[in-house]
Design a protein around this motif. Sequence first.
Motif, short mmCIF file in Angstrom:
data_model
loop_
_atom_site.label_atom_id
_atom_site.label_comp_id
_atom_site.label_asym_id
_atom_site.label_seq_id
_atom_site.Cartn_x
_atom_site.Cartn_y
_atom_site.Cartn_z
N SER A 114 7.67 -7.72 6.69
CA SER A 114 8.04 -8.77 5.95
C SER A 114 7.83 -8.86 4.42
CB SER A 114 6.74 -9.89 6.45
OG SER A 114 5.43 -9.42 5.91
N THR A 115 7.20 -7.94 3.93
CA THR A 115 7.31 -7.61 2.56
C THR A 115 7.76 -6.19 2.19
OG1 THR A 115 4.99 -6.97 2.15
CG2 THR A 115 5.41 -9.25 2.20
N LEU A 116 8.16 -6.14 0.88
CA LEU A 116 8.51 -4.78 0.06
C LEU A 116 7.48 -3.93 0.12
CD1 LEU A 116 10.95 -3.29 -1.08
CD2 LEU A 116 10.25 -4.31 -3.17
N THR A 117 6.31 -4.47 -0.35
CA THR A 117 5.02 -3.55 -0.50
C THR A 117 4.62 -2.96 0.75
OG1 THR A 117 4.32 -5.28 -2.26
CG2 THR A 117 2.55 -3.77 -1.39
N LEU A 118 4.66 -3.80 1.92
CA LEU A 118 4.34 -3.17 3.24
C LEU A 118 5.22 -2.07 3.57
CD1 LEU A 118 3.31 -6.31 5.28
CD2 LEU A 118 1.83 -4.78 4.31
N ALA A 119 6.46 -2.09 3.31
CA ALA A 119 7.39 -1.09 3.71
C ALA A 119 7.17 0.14 2.95
CB ALA A 119 8.68 -1.74 3.47
N GLU A 120 6.79 -0.17 1.57
CA GLU A 120 6.36 1.23 0.50
C GLU A 120 5.18 1.91 0.91
OE1 GLU A 120 9.24 -0.13 -3.15
OE2 GLU A 120 7.05 -0.96 -3.15
#
Length: 109
Positions: free
Chosen positions: A89-95
């Motif tokens: 859902s967020t860029l931060t979680l993916a990174e």
Amino acid sequence: MRKANVLPKNANAALTSMFVQVEKNPVKIITKQTELLTKIQTLEEFKQIKNADFGFIVISDDTAATLHQSKCANLREDEFPNCTHHWFSTLTLAEKSFNVVICNVCKPE
């Protein structure tokens, strides 16, 4: 196009369940908080998430993990069986979950 609504069912549980509303057909996405990711299991799920135009998809193979916006033109259905796909859902979680390479077409930010 209508934006997707993502609602956590129980944010404090070890297993979190969310629903992504795509048109009128909900897609149930189950994530483990410890992993912070949702594996896209089927081509149909992939199509629905891509059409929802919400969140980010990481495509990983033996060499790299590439981060895309869910609407990226580089996300192709014919390549789905050849790689592993995860939705965030967020860029931060993916990174946090992968050592990602940013797609040079959609340049997620």
